[in-house]
Write an enzyme that holds these catalytic residues in place. Sequence first.
Site, short mmCIF file in Angstrom:
data_model
loop_
_atom_site.label_atom_id
_atom_site.label_comp_id
_atom_site.label_asym_id
_atom_site.label_seq_id
_atom_site.Cartn_x
_atom_site.Cartn_y
_atom_site.Cartn_z
N PHE A 110 1.13 4.80 0.48
CA PHE A 110 0.18 6.33 1.44
C PHE A 110 1.14 7.49 1.38
O PHE A 110 2.11 7.90 0.41
CB PHE A 110 0.99 5.72 3.04
CG PHE A 110 0.32 4.86 3.86
CD1 PHE A 110 -0.80 4.71 5.17
CD2 PHE A 110 0.63 3.44 3.94
CE1 PHE A 110 -1.45 3.15 5.72
CE2 PHE A 110 -0.03 2.15 4.21
CZ PHE A 110 -0.97 2.53 5.00
N THR A 117 0.70 -1.14 -0.23
CA THR A 117 -0.40 -0.29 -0.13
C THR A 117 1.04 1.32 -0.68
O THR A 117 1.95 1.06 0.84
CB THR A 117 -1.02 0.22 1.09
OG1 THR A 117 -2.01 -0.61 0.77
CG2 THR A 117 -1.73 1.47 1.62
#
Length: 297
Positions: free
Chosen positions: A193, A191
Site C-alpha cells: 500500500f 499487498t
Amino acid sequence: MRSFPGPALEIVDRMRAAAAADPAHAIAFQGSPGANSHRAATEARPDLLPLPCFSFEDALDAVKDGRAGHAIIPIENSQHGRVADIHFLLPESGLGIVGEFFMPIHHALMALGKGPFEAAYSHPQALGQSRHYLRAKGIVPLSHADTAGAAAFVAERGDPNVAAIAPAIAAELYGLTIIEHNVEDSPDNMTRFVILASAPLPAGSLAGQPVMTTFVFEVKNIPAALYKALGGFATNGVNMTKLESYQKGTSFSATAFYADIIGAPGDPAVDRALEECAFHSKELRILGTYRQARARG
C-alpha cells in the site's frame, strides 16, 4: 458514498461522522468496513480515523477536498500484480506519496449457508488471488467493488447458496459464517500500500533514513528511447526496484512508465540519473519520496 450495501451503511455513517469531526486526522480507504484496506489503514496509521470510500477515486478525492488528511491505497500484490487503474489515478490525483505499508493478505470464504456454493463475490484482486481454490471447488467468481462489501452484499441478499471471499473480520461485522480460512492460493500473499497526502514530506525529514522515490515518465517515441532514459540509473549506481509500463490514451503510440528507485532527490547520483531520464523523456513527474517500509536488495 451511499452505494455501500445496506448492512455496511450504519458502520460507514458512524465512521464518516467521526472523520468529519476531525478531518485532518482521518485516513481515507477504498472499501467497506472490514476490507483489507480498512485493516491496512488501522495498522499503518493507528493514530488516524479510518474513512471508508466506495472507490479509489473517492478516497483520493477525500484528501483533495479536505475531508481526510491522508489516503491509503493498494498498488500491487505479490500474487496478482498491480491493482487496476492505480497507475493512472495516482499521477492524475495531484497527491504525493508520503509512505508505504506491506501487509500479509489472508482471505476467508464466508456465507449464510454451509454450501455447496454456486458463486462467490469479492474484489477482482481477491478473486484472482484465490482462483485455484475457487476452480477446485467449482465456485463461480463474481466481481464486487470490494471484499468486505461483498460480504455485506451476501448478507443483504440472504441467499445461502452464494458466498463471499473477504477478511475474516467481515464475517463478524456482517453476520456470516466462515466456511474456510486462508483460501488464498499462496501462503506468502502480500499487498503493498502507499499512503498519500496533499503535500510531500518536509525537506530533511528523511535525512539518514533508507528511502524510496516513485516517479512516472513518458519516453519519446524514438528508437532506444527507454534504453537511453534508463541508462543514467545504471551509470550512477541508482538501484531501480520497479518498472512497469502502461499506455496513455487510445493511440497506443505513447508509452508511460511507473518506477521506484532507492534514494531521494538531493543525492547527487539520484539527481544525475533523474536529469538524464528527463532529458530522454517527454515528461517526468515525481510522485513522492518516503521512508522504506521494507528493505530492498
